[in-house]
Motif scaffolding. Structure first.
Motif, PDB file in Angstrom:
ATOM      1  N   ALA A 282      35.839  39.449  45.277  1.00  0.00           N
ATOM      2  CA  ALA A 282      34.716  38.435  44.715  1.00  0.00           C
ATOM      3  C   ALA A 282      35.343  37.269  43.931  1.00  0.00           C
ATOM      4  O   ALA A 282      35.169  36.023  44.204  1.00  0.00           O
ATOM      5  CB  ALA A 282      33.570  38.868  43.969  1.00  0.00           C
ATOM      6  N   LEU A 283      36.160  37.567  43.115  1.00  0.00           N
ATOM      7  CA  LEU A 283      37.032  36.672  42.206  1.00  0.00           C
ATOM      8  C   LEU A 283      38.088  35.869  43.327  1.00  0.00           C
ATOM      9  O   LEU A 283      38.120  34.461  42.958  1.00  0.00           O
ATOM     10  CB  LEU A 283      37.882  37.273  41.284  1.00  0.00           C
ATOM     11  CG  LEU A 283      37.022  38.309  40.103  1.00  0.00           C
ATOM     12  CD1 LEU A 283      37.984  39.032  39.380  1.00  0.00           C
ATOM     13  CD2 LEU A 283      36.430  37.039  39.335  1.00  0.00           C
ATOM     14  N   LYS A 284      38.618  36.355  44.049  1.00  0.00           N
ATOM     15  CA  LYS A 284      39.682  35.581  44.703  1.00  0.00           C
ATOM     16  C   LYS A 284      38.917  34.689  45.671  1.00  0.00           C
ATOM     17  O   LYS A 284      39.492  33.558  46.027  1.00  0.00           O
ATOM     18  CB  LYS A 284      40.373  36.415  45.858  1.00  0.00           C
ATOM     19  CG  LYS A 284      41.644  37.227  45.297  1.00  0.00           C
ATOM     20  CD  LYS A 284      42.219  38.156  46.349  1.00  0.00           C
ATOM     21  CE  LYS A 284      43.431  39.029  45.436  1.00  0.00           C
ATOM     22  NZ  LYS A 284      44.201  39.665  46.619  1.00  0.00           N
ATOM     23  N   LYS A 285      37.678  34.838  46.160  1.00  0.00           N
ATOM     24  CA  LYS A 285      36.796  33.948  46.980  1.00  0.00           C
ATOM     25  C   LYS A 285      36.605  32.602  46.267  1.00  0.00           C
ATOM     26  O   LYS A 285      36.281  31.657  46.741  1.00  0.00           O
ATOM     27  CB  LYS A 285      35.523  34.646  47.148  1.00  0.00           C
ATOM     28  CG  LYS A 285      34.579  33.898  48.435  1.00  0.00           C
ATOM     29  CD  LYS A 285      33.531  34.508  49.036  1.00  0.00           C
ATOM     30  CE  LYS A 285      32.789  33.900  49.659  1.00  0.00           C
ATOM     31  NZ  LYS A 285      31.625  34.710  50.378  1.00  0.00           N
TER      32      LYS A 285
ATOM     33  N   VAL B   3      38.599  44.198  33.661  1.00  0.00           N
ATOM     34  CA  VAL B   3      39.667  43.384  34.075  1.00  0.00           C
ATOM     35  C   VAL B   3      39.439  42.198  33.445  1.00  0.00           C
ATOM     36  O   VAL B   3      38.290  41.611  32.907  1.00  0.00           O
ATOM     37  CB  VAL B   3      39.336  43.402  35.715  1.00  0.00           C
ATOM     38  CG1 VAL B   3      39.586  44.564  36.225  1.00  0.00           C
ATOM     39  CG2 VAL B   3      38.265  42.538  36.231  1.00  0.00           C
ATOM     40  N   GLU B   4      40.466  41.568  33.430  1.00  0.00           N
ATOM     41  CA  GLU B   4      40.686  39.948  33.028  1.00  0.00           C
ATOM     42  C   GLU B   4      41.194  39.048  34.124  1.00  0.00           C
ATOM     43  O   GLU B   4      42.046  39.259  34.504  1.00  0.00           O
ATOM     44  CB  GLU B   4      41.517  39.835  31.885  1.00  0.00           C
ATOM     45  CG  GLU B   4      41.804  38.526  31.377  1.00  0.00           C
ATOM     46  CD  GLU B   4      43.022  38.158  30.311  1.00  0.00           C
ATOM     47  OE1 GLU B   4      42.905  37.773  29.326  1.00  0.00           O
ATOM     48  OE2 GLU B   4      44.106  38.429  30.578  1.00  0.00           O
ATOM     49  N   ALA B   5      40.596  38.259  34.476  1.00  0.00           N
ATOM     50  CA  ALA B   5      40.605  37.307  35.604  1.00  0.00           C
ATOM     51  C   ALA B   5      41.092  35.929  35.143  1.00  0.00           C
ATOM     52  O   ALA B   5      40.320  35.543  33.738  1.00  0.00           O
ATOM     53  CB  ALA B   5      39.655  37.138  36.421  1.00  0.00           C
ATOM     54  N   ILE B   6      41.728  35.239  35.612  1.00  0.00           N
ATOM     55  CA  ILE B   6      42.255  33.622  35.138  1.00  0.00           C
ATOM     56  C   ILE B   6      42.415  32.820  36.640  1.00  0.00           C
ATOM     57  O   ILE B   6      42.379  33.554  37.489  1.00  0.00           O
ATOM     58  CB  ILE B   6      43.671  33.486  34.489  1.00  0.00           C
ATOM     59  CG1 ILE B   6      44.817  34.325  35.378  1.00  0.00           C
ATOM     60  CG2 ILE B   6      43.399  34.303  33.134  1.00  0.00           C
ATOM     61  CD1 ILE B   6      46.078  34.126  35.100  1.00  0.00           C
ATOM     62  N   PRO B   7      42.234  31.743  36.538  1.00  0.00           N
ATOM     63  CA  PRO B   7      42.326  30.763  37.765  1.00  0.00           C
ATOM     64  C   PRO B   7      43.575  30.816  38.376  1.00  0.00           C
ATOM     65  O   PRO B   7      44.420  31.007  37.837  1.00  0.00           O
ATOM     66  CB  PRO B   7      42.145  29.410  36.946  1.00  0.00           C
ATOM     67  CG  PRO B   7      41.451  29.571  35.827  1.00  0.00           C
ATOM     68  CD  PRO B   7      41.944  30.972  35.227  1.00  0.00           C
ATOM     69  N   ALA B   8      43.553  31.136  39.950  1.00  0.00           N
ATOM     70  CA  ALA B   8      44.805  31.418  40.564  1.00  0.00           C
ATOM     71  C   ALA B   8      45.616  30.105  40.622  1.00  0.00           C
ATOM     72  O   ALA B   8      45.247  29.188  40.387  1.00  0.00           O
ATOM     73  CB  ALA B   8      44.401  31.810  41.965  1.00  0.00           C
TER      74      ALA B   8
END
Length: 296
Positions: free
Chosen positions: A267-270, A291-296
């Motif tokens: 869902a984040l990668k999308k 989880v910690e997510a950041i812009p790819a």
């Protein structure tokens, strides 16, 4: 009993507990994950396959005239508010399961604070605490100097968070503290832009089909970081959740959904984000993937 190091450099302990007969129904509900001995898993699986937790979930929704969101709002404005205010608080009027969940949630909050402070001072950093509950994260963030916007679907929770903030964030402290801005709002209705968005232990109330949209929306609000915690979906944890649903207890709980880490990552990668840090916080009755997510 065994100890294992998580991705945050801290050690958490997990243990196999006696059979469920050792616990009263009041200690278990649909959102409580009971840990049982591995040798009992096969025997319980057959029993659980004959149950119909989905029927109970449908009845809950019908009673409040809506779906998951309405069930969550109704629960946390009534019996759920009383229950979780005690769990998140400091009162001794909790049973051993609730006390253990309190410990697990506090460890999640501590790990989030550590993760955020690892990037530098939080002074003046804008943070959206989506699903703030009674302010367990929003208040410590404000103490660190962050500018906090905190929301929750429950008006009762927001009122309690505001009360706690006023009591704990007193004027005259050495560090300038900006009082968090609290509002009653569901995740999908949040707006604005923030340096960081945090959403802890909220996705458990929504299926993956709804969670995908929520994750995408939360990511759209954040400029730099998104922190999510959720109950991880594995065969073992899914079985434990089903066991808990056999013992709903006297109070009505919300529906509980586990999420596979791969689904959250997808869902984040999308929406163009990637996971940078991962961790698992576990106690005897609390399991949470962070989880910690950041812009790819």
């Amino acid at each position: 009993m065994r100890a294992e190091a998580n991705h945050f450099g801290t050690t958490v302990t997990t243990a196999a507990l006696p059979l469920l007969s050792a616990f009263t129904a009041s200690e278990l509900d649909g959102t409580t994950l009971a840990v049982i001995g591995g040798g009992s898993v096969a025997a319980l699986a057959a029993t659980i396959s004959l149950t119909d937790p989905e029927r109970r979930r449908r009845l809950q929704a019908e009673e409040v005239g809506g779906g998951d969101k309405e069930v969550v709002r109704e629960y946390f404005n009534n019996s759920g508010f009383q229950r979780w205010r005690k769990i998140y608080g400091e009162t001794d009027e909790v049973n051993r399961v609730q006390k253990d969940i309190r410990l697990g949630h506090s460890q999640t909050v501590e790990n989030v604070l550590k993760m955020l402070k690892d990037e530098g001072s939080l002074e003046g950093v804008s943070v959206c605490d989506a699903g703030c509950g009674t302010g367990c994260l929003a208040i410590p963030l404000a103490k660190e100097g962050a500018v906090v916007y905190a929301s929750d679907i429950s008006a009762a929770m927001v009122a309690e968070a505001e009360k706690q903030a006023k009591e704990q964030l007193q004027a005259g402290s050495e560090k300038k503290v900006v009082m968090p801005k609290f509002e009653v709002n569901d995740l999908e209705s949040l707006n604005g832009k923030y340096d960081t968005v945090v959403c802890l232990d909220v996705l458990i109330h929504y299926p993956q089909s709804k969670a995908d949209g929520m994750i995408a929306h939360l990511a759209s609000l954040s400029e730099n970081r998104l922190l999510l915690s959720f109950a991880p979906k594995t065969f073992y944890y899914d079985l434990l959740k089903r066991v808990g649903e056999l013992f709903p207890g006297p109070s009505k709980a919300t529906r509980a959904y586990l999420h596979a880490e791969a689904d959250v990552e997808r869902a984040l990668k999308k929406v163009g984000w990637k996971i940078r840090k991962r961790g698992l916080i576990t106690t005897q009755f609390y399991f949470s993937r962070l989880v910690e997510a950041i812009p790819a």
